[in-house]
Design a protein around this motif. Sequence first.
Motif, PDB file in Angstrom:
ATOM      1  N   THR A 191      15.442 -10.129  -7.702  1.00 57.66           N
ATOM      2  CA  THR A 191      15.601  -9.055  -6.721  1.00 57.66           C
ATOM      3  C   THR A 191      14.241  -8.463  -6.369  1.00 57.66           C
ATOM      4  N   ALA A 192      14.169  -7.847  -5.202  1.00 53.18           N
ATOM      5  CA  ALA A 192      12.931  -7.202  -4.778  1.00 53.18           C
ATOM      6  C   ALA A 192      12.613  -6.008  -5.664  1.00 53.18           C
ATOM      7  N   TYR A 193      13.635  -5.409  -6.241  1.00 53.68           N
ATOM      8  CA  TYR A 193      13.414  -4.241  -7.097  1.00 53.68           C
ATOM      9  C   TYR A 193      12.679  -4.615  -8.372  1.00 53.68           C
ATOM     10  N   GLN A 194      12.861  -5.846  -8.840  1.00 51.52           N
ATOM     11  CA  GLN A 194      12.102  -6.308 -10.002  1.00 51.52           C
ATOM     12  C   GLN A 194      10.617  -6.398  -9.669  1.00 51.52           C
ATOM     13  N   ILE A 195      10.322  -6.813  -8.473  1.00 51.31           N
ATOM     14  CA  ILE A 195       8.929  -6.871  -8.034  1.00 51.31           C
ATOM     15  C   ILE A 195       8.352  -5.466  -7.986  1.00 51.31           C
ATOM     16  N   LEU A 196       9.098  -4.553  -7.392  1.00 46.01           N
ATOM     17  CA  LEU A 196       8.614  -3.187  -7.204  1.00 46.01           C
ATOM     18  C   LEU A 196       8.491  -2.419  -8.519  1.00 46.01           C
ATOM     19  N   ALA A 197       9.217  -2.862  -9.545  1.00 45.38           N
ATOM     20  CA  ALA A 197       9.146  -2.206 -10.852  1.00 45.38           C
ATOM     21  C   ALA A 197       7.938  -2.669 -11.654  1.00 45.38           C
ATOM     22  N   ASP A 198       7.257  -3.688 -11.166  1.00 38.06           N
ATOM     23  CA  ASP A 198       6.118  -4.275 -11.871  1.00 38.06           C
ATOM     24  C   ASP A 198       4.882  -4.147 -10.974  1.00 38.06           C
ATOM     25  N   LYS A 199       3.920  -3.356 -11.409  1.00 33.62           N
ATOM     26  CA  LYS A 199       2.740  -3.089 -10.577  1.00 33.62           C
ATOM     27  C   LYS A 199       1.982  -4.361 -10.218  1.00 33.62           C
ATOM     28  N   ALA A 200       1.872  -5.282 -11.172  1.00 30.99           N
ATOM     29  CA  ALA A 200       1.125  -6.511 -10.920  1.00 30.99           C
ATOM     30  C   ALA A 200       1.837  -7.390  -9.897  1.00 30.99           C
ATOM     31  N   LEU A 201       3.141  -7.542 -10.052  1.00 34.61           N
ATOM     32  CA  LEU A 201       3.904  -8.344  -9.088  1.00 34.61           C
ATOM     33  C   LEU A 201       3.846  -7.717  -7.704  1.00 34.61           C
ATOM     34  N   THR A 202       3.944  -6.398  -7.678  1.00 36.07           N
ATOM     35  CA  THR A 202       3.877  -5.688  -6.400  1.00 36.07           C
ATOM     36  C   THR A 202       2.543  -5.930  -5.714  1.00 36.07           C
ATOM     37  N   GLN A 203       1.465  -5.870  -6.482  1.00 32.89           N
ATOM     38  CA  GLN A 203       0.140  -6.058  -5.902  1.00 32.89           C
ATOM     39  C   GLN A 203      -0.027  -7.465  -5.345  1.00 32.89           C
ATOM     40  N   VAL A 204       0.492  -8.459  -6.051  1.00 35.22           N
ATOM     41  CA  VAL A 204       0.390  -9.843  -5.573  1.00 35.22           C
ATOM     42  C   VAL A 204       1.168 -10.005  -4.274  1.00 35.22           C
ATOM     43  N   VAL A 205       2.399  -9.518  -4.255  1.00 36.97           N
ATOM     44  CA  VAL A 205       3.243  -9.684  -3.066  1.00 36.97           C
ATOM     45  C   VAL A 205       2.668  -8.929  -1.873  1.00 36.97           C
ATOM     46  N   GLN A 206       2.243  -7.691  -2.084  1.00 41.51           N
ATOM     47  CA  GLN A 206       1.665  -6.913  -0.985  1.00 41.51           C
ATOM     48  C   GLN A 206       0.428  -7.605  -0.427  1.00 41.51           C
ATOM     49  N   THR A 207      -0.419  -8.112  -1.315  1.00 37.18           N
ATOM     50  CA  THR A 207      -1.648  -8.772  -0.883  1.00 37.18           C
ATOM     51  C   THR A 207      -1.339 -10.065  -0.133  1.00 37.18           C
ATOM     52  N   ALA A 208      -0.451 -10.871  -0.680  1.00 35.63           N
ATOM     53  CA  ALA A 208      -0.113 -12.148  -0.052  1.00 35.63           C
ATOM     54  C   ALA A 208       0.506 -11.961   1.326  1.00 35.63           C
ATOM     55  N   LEU A 209       1.281 -10.894   1.482  1.00 29.60           N
ATOM     56  CA  LEU A 209       1.950 -10.638   2.757  1.00 29.60           C
ATOM     57  C   LEU A 209       1.098  -9.809   3.714  1.00 29.60           C
ATOM     58  N   GLY A 210      -0.078  -9.390   3.251  1.00 29.50           N
ATOM     59  CA  GLY A 210      -0.957  -8.589   4.104  1.00 29.50           C
ATOM     60  C   GLY A 210      -0.448  -7.185   4.315  1.00 29.50           C
ATOM     61  N   LEU A 211       0.312  -6.666   3.333  1.00 30.68           N
ATOM     62  CA  LEU A 211       0.863  -5.317   3.438  1.00 30.68           C
ATOM     63  C   LEU A 211      -0.078  -4.317   2.769  1.00 30.68           C
ATOM     64  N   SER A 220      -1.368  -1.216   0.546  1.00 27.89           N
ATOM     65  CA  SER A 220      -0.840  -0.621  -0.684  1.00 27.89           C
ATOM     66  C   SER A 220      -0.176   0.729  -0.427  1.00 27.89           C
ATOM     67  N   THR A 221      -0.496   1.336   0.697  1.00 26.90           N
ATOM     68  CA  THR A 221       0.079   2.652   1.024  1.00 26.90           C
ATOM     69  C   THR A 221       1.586   2.589   1.238  1.00 26.90           C
ATOM     70  N   ILE A 222       2.140   1.387   1.457  1.00 25.49           N
ATOM     71  CA  ILE A 222       3.589   1.318   1.652  1.00 25.49           C
ATOM     72  C   ILE A 222       4.341   1.637   0.366  1.00 25.49           C
ATOM     73  N   SER A 223       3.627   1.657  -0.750  1.00 23.22           N
ATOM     74  CA  SER A 223       4.271   2.001  -2.018  1.00 23.22           C
ATOM     75  C   SER A 223       4.773   3.439  -2.019  1.00 23.22           C
ATOM     76  N   ALA A 224       4.289   4.234  -1.070  1.00 23.76           N
ATOM     77  CA  ALA A 224       4.753   5.622  -0.965  1.00 23.76           C
ATOM     78  C   ALA A 224       6.064   5.719  -0.182  1.00 23.76           C
ATOM     79  N   ALA A 225       6.493   4.617   0.402  1.00 21.38           N
ATOM     80  CA  ALA A 225       7.712   4.613   1.206  1.00 21.38           C
ATOM     81  C   ALA A 225       8.953   4.600   0.315  1.00 21.38           C
ATOM     82  N   ASP A 226      10.102   4.849   0.922  1.00 22.22           N
ATOM     83  CA  ASP A 226      11.375   4.804   0.217  1.00 22.22           C
ATOM     84  C   ASP A 226      11.544   3.442  -0.461  1.00 22.22           C
ATOM     85  N   ILE A 227      12.037   3.450  -1.708  1.00 25.10           N
ATOM     86  CA  ILE A 227      12.117   2.226  -2.489  1.00 25.10           C
ATOM     87  C   ILE A 227      13.016   1.185  -1.829  1.00 25.10           C
ATOM     88  N   ASP A 228      14.109   1.632  -1.209  1.00 19.24           N
ATOM     89  CA  ASP A 228      15.006   0.686  -0.540  1.00 19.24           C
ATOM     90  C   ASP A 228      14.337   0.069   0.684  1.00 19.24           C
TER      91      ASP A 228
END
Length: 262
Positions: free
Chosen positions: A158-178, A180-188
């Motif tokens: 699930t995407a929530y597993q990614i978001l619960a892990d800072k390292a996974l989140t950083q990899v996905v955000q970087t790979a997708l060109g997103l 890091s400020t989107i982490s302040a958005a609603d979790i859903d």
Amino acid sequence: MLSTIADYTRLTKDMGKSLTQVATQPDVSRETDYFLSHIGNVKTIDDFLKDYRLYSYAMKAYGLSDMTYAKAFMRKVLTEGVGNKNTFANKLTDVRYREFASAFNFAALGSNATKTSQATTGTATQYVRQTMEQKAGDQNEGLRLALYFTRKASTVTTAYQILADKALTQVVQTALGLPSTISAADIDAQAKMITDRIKLTDFQDPAKVTKFVQRFAAMWDATQAQSDNSTNPALVLIGGASSMSSMDIDMLSKLQSIRFGK
């Protein structure tokens, strides 16, 4: 040169050899020998938590070093185990706690919990892998993230597993060109943003995981070069530079071939 891609390829081309080199380093070998020769003597959760050397080794093996101090928390994880969906570990979003409770399953196995292959050699293998990633990070944080993602990707459902892990989140955000400020958005909203761009079942395919990690590595190196005001062929992909040398064109061609799921 994209150093993260180069280093990642070097280490993963023969992962067995890379892990063996780490395992035979004196400090790693010494701690592993202690763990394997003493863990079988542990019969209870109290025994486990009282031997700091064993306990901290195990915590590092499952990526939980930063929680080593939280013995009351970990006692609850181990006491309830993973026998049903309502246990403490199973209610936590971070899967590392379930992995730890499964490896040291006192709740189900009692005094035999430390005799399983998962608790012994499985934990030692995890420790060596964690150490390799840590040492890689001392030289290149992007490399550590790439190795970590490669190891954990198949556990993500699930995407929530990614978001619960800072390292996974950083990899996905970087790979997708997103940003890091989107982490302040609603979790859903963040979860939807990820699932709109990634087919999570693709992370069960090692080839697709490798391609995704290569894309992350290219984006990571480009970002680092940009912050250093350096010239990097990967910046062409992102910033649209108007001129390139023949070597830059060749590198750009390689970068453009990195497409996840293609």
